[in-house]
Design a protein around this motif. Structure first.
Motif, PDB file in Angstrom:
ATOM      1  N   ASN A   1      -9.216  -2.092  -7.893  1.00 34.75           N
ATOM      2  CA  ASN A   1      -9.226  -0.678  -8.247  1.00 34.75           C
ATOM      3  C   ASN A   1     -10.624  -0.091  -8.161  1.00 34.75           C
ATOM      4  OD1 ASN A   1      -6.424  -0.563  -8.839  1.00 34.75           O
ATOM      5  ND2 ASN A   1      -6.886  -1.759 -10.681  1.00 34.75           N
TER       6      ASN A   1
ATOM      7  N   LYS B   1     -13.063   2.870  -5.798  1.00 31.79           N
ATOM      8  CA  LYS B   1     -12.984   3.955  -4.819  1.00 31.79           C
ATOM      9  C   LYS B   1     -14.381   4.484  -4.488  1.00 31.79           C
ATOM     10  CE  LYS B   1     -12.513   7.767  -8.031  1.00 31.79           C
ATOM     11  NZ  LYS B   1     -12.163   7.599  -9.410  1.00 31.79           N
TER      12      LYS B   1
ATOM     13  N   ALA C   1      -3.850  -4.644  -1.688  1.00 32.12           N
ATOM     14  CA  ALA C   1      -3.429  -3.249  -1.753  1.00 32.12           C
ATOM     15  C   ALA C   1      -3.259  -2.729  -3.168  1.00 32.12           C
ATOM     16  CB  ALA C   1      -2.127  -3.075  -0.975  1.00 32.12           C
ATOM     17  N   THR C   2      -3.159  -3.626  -4.159  1.00 31.91           N
ATOM     18  CA  THR C   2      -2.908  -3.116  -5.516  1.00 31.91           C
ATOM     19  C   THR C   2      -3.971  -3.460  -6.547  1.00 31.91           C
ATOM     20  OG1 THR C   2      -1.538  -5.067  -5.820  1.00 31.91           O
ATOM     21  CG2 THR C   2      -0.382  -2.985  -5.497  1.00 31.91           C
TER      22      THR C   2
ATOM     23  N   MET D   1       0.840  -1.195   0.000  1.00 30.94           N
ATOM     24  CA  MET D   1       0.000   0.000   0.000  1.00 30.94           C
ATOM     25  C   MET D   1       0.872   1.240   0.000  1.00 30.94           C
ATOM     26  SD  MET D   1      -1.041   2.110   2.778  1.00 30.94           S
ATOM     27  CE  MET D   1      -1.414   1.090   4.197  1.00 30.94           C
TER      28      MET D   1
ATOM     29  N   LYS E   1      -6.113   2.703   0.526  1.00 30.36           N
ATOM     30  CA  LYS E   1      -6.561   1.335   0.217  1.00 30.36           C
ATOM     31  C   LYS E   1      -7.426   0.732   1.322  1.00 30.36           C
ATOM     32  CE  LYS E   1      -4.083   1.397  -3.514  1.00 30.36           C
ATOM     33  NZ  LYS E   1      -4.680   1.440  -4.835  1.00 30.36           N
TER      34      LYS E   1
END
Lengths: 301, 273
Positions: free
Chosen positions: B203, B205, B199-200, A220, B229
């Motif tokens: 995608n 929000k 965390a990646t 993160m 995140k």
């Protein structure tokens, strides 16, 4: 439109991938590879990789446990990629609108294939009674047919006849039902979370929760930094002509290496911890284990 | 009764190669609901059984019937069982039948669970994640890294038959200690990678911007100040909980997530990031 040779190649791959998964398991039977191949055949590798990646992550934890039928992410990826490229549907929307429904329908053809093979198993019993060795081998190899056809027939038919329907669907999702198109794209972005959650259920999370926090926090922080630097770079390049440096995103391989280091430390600790008295402990436990095995076979050892 | 029926055939290098070839390229073709890998087990060693017992003998028929019975294990470890089995049959012939049947039934379960957790879940998770991450940026190299890793696994599958044949059941005990340590290490890496993926790779929000007076409140920005995140972490936590419910399957969970995401997006609460 999808050309006939594209349909032929993709149908062949649909048959190959299930046999690969059953046999050599070369990773050419993974959704991300399915997306790659379909993207190449359809002339847009990037769209294929995008859809393949999303499906790969969605089924990350869904292994082949005990031969249970599971969601067939490869066939879904092939169809979603082919139709997304041929009809102009957004890749992220195609994941949710095509790949997921197709995947779950294909569970049925998987069950059909596994049932059909019971027929061949009984044929083999007959051949055993007749000492017909060629027959045993023939009916065993024939098992490849139900497997391959269970993928090739639905994928081939869908590619040949589904184009018009999907093109209309793509048109509606991009115009009058845009809210649904956007919603499906959002769903496509959320779906990998299911794969991660399944994987967490399968892994000993309670025992290793600290590593979950480490992995999350490391990544993160780094991805925020890398992302912001990239944003800064593109913005600066837009303003200042002299600025030509481009920044790369976060390398997942680097993150994986950190994880590998943690795993290596843990491995060394467990093996050195008990292997201090290595040979003794080893022989002691093997003696115990042969005792346990003794009930099964006492004459061989 | 015993002497005349103790076989004299010794397995050769060629035999091992044939078994490995059949195992790698054919072991699961006959998979079916009734006896799963039963016919596959027979197919893998059929030529060797014929050499050990001789064509057309009642012993051969008996052992062929034994080997078509229910069998299911990890197809990454099956030749370990095959190797131990053939060492016994080569020495004792049909007298070893009960030993072999018991050994197969006794070992297949534990090898199935170790094999599934390492080769069907962890390795695909780790390399699949790397491949998917690169693929999202339009780079196919990660896919090929995974293929190379799987080729290494194939070499491992090829080698284990000979080792199992030479060492017999003792192998299982020496291996289980090593494998336990290896599985523990691999799960650590697996858990770490899931954290990294959360965390990646999700995608999404907050799109909701309620107005405080006349100024719209950027919820996502406020959350980023607390912890970036956070939303993906909450989503995974929620699905983890959902999967723990009764009557929940992965397919159902996927559809629930799909529908809820479309609804939240339509209401303007979340959007693709």
């Amino acid at each position: 439109m999808i050309a006939w040779w594209q349909i032929a190649l993709l149908t062949l791959y649909a048959g190959y991938q299930i046999l690969d998964e059953l046999q050599i398991y070369s990773a050419m039977s993974s959704p991300v590879f399915a997306g790659f191949v379909t993207g190449l055949v359809m002339g847009d590798m990037k769209a294929g990789l995008l859809i393949g990646a999303a499906m790969q992550l969605t089924v990350l934890g869904v292994g082949t446990f005990g031969g249970a039928s599971r969601i067939d992410a490869n066939s879904g990826t092939i169809l979603a990629t082919a139709f997304s490229i041929s009809s102009g549907m957004k890749p992220a929307a195609a994941v949710a609108a095509i790949a997921v429904p197709v995947d779950s329908i294909m569970i049925q053809t998987d069950i059909l294939a596994r049932s059909t093979n019971t027929f061949f198993a009984h044929k083999i019993d007959k051949m055993v009674d007749q000492y017909n060795y060629k027959g045993i081998e023939r009916y065993f190899i024939a098992g490849a047919l139900p497997w391959a056809l269970s993928r090739m027939i639905p994928v081939g038919l869908a590619l040949a006849f589904g184009g018009g329907f999907v093109t209309n669907l793509a048109k509606i999702l991009n115009t009058s039902w845009k809210w649904l198109g956007d919603g499906l794209a959002t769903a496509g972005a959320v779906l990998p979370a299911v794969g991660f959650a399944i994987l967490l259920h399968y892994l000993p999370v309670k025992k290793h929760f600290a590593y979950l926090i480490l992995g999350f926090t490391f990544t993160m922080l780094f991805s925020t930094v890398f992302g912001n630097v990239q944003l800064l770079g593109t913005t600066l390049a837009g303003v200042a002509k002299g600025f030509t440096t481009s920044f790369n995103g976060l390398s997942m391989l680097a993150i994986a290496l950190i994880g590998f280091a943690f795993a290596a430390i843990a491995y060394q600790q467990t093996t050195s911890g008990s292997a201090g008295g290595g040979a003794n402990a080893g022989s002691g436990s093997s003696a115990k284990a042969t005792d346990e095995k003794g009930e099964i076979e006492d004459d061989e050892l | 009764m015993t002497n005349s029926k103790t076989p004299t055939y010794k397995l050769t290098d060629q035999d091992f190669r044939q078994i490995n070839r059949r195992s790698l390229f054919g072991f699961q073709l006959g998979w079916n609901y009734e006896r799963m890998q039963g016919s596959g087990y027979l197919y893998t060693i059929l030529p060797q059984l014929r050499k050990i017992y001789g064509d057309g003998t009642p012993e051969l028929k008996k052992i062929m019937k034994t080997h078509t019975q229910f069998f299911n294990t990890s197809n990454f470890f099956n030749t370990i069982i095959t190797g131990i089995d053939l060492a016994v049959e080569e020495k004792e012939g049909i007298n070893g039948e009960e030993t072999v049947a018991g050994m197969k039934a006794g070992l297949m379960g534990s090898f199935a669970s170790i094999g599934d957790s390492i080769f069907a879940a962890l390795i695909p998770a780790i390399f699949g994640a790397i491949a998917a991450n690169m693929a999202e940026k339009g780079n196919p190299i990660g896919v090929f890294i995974w293929i190379v890793a799987q080729i290494a696994v194939m070499v491992f599958r090829w080698k284990q038959l000979r080792v199992a044949y030479n060492e017999g059941v003792a192998l299982v005990t020496t291996m289980s200690h090593r494998l336990a340590a290896l599985t523990n290490a691999a799960t650590i890496m697996g858990v770490f990678m899931v954290g990294a993926l959360v965390a990646t790779m999700i995608n999404v929000k907050f799109a909701w911007a309620p107005k405080v007076g006349t100024v719209p409140l950027d919820i996502q920005n406020s959350l980023d100040m607390i912890l970036p995140k956070l939303l993906p972490a909450l989503i995974v936590g929620g699905i983890y909980w959902l999967l723990g419910r009764k009557h929940m399957t992965s397919t159902r969970a996927i559809f629930i997530v799909l529908i809820v995401s479309v609804l939240l997006s339509a209401l303007g609460l979340i959007a693709k990031g």
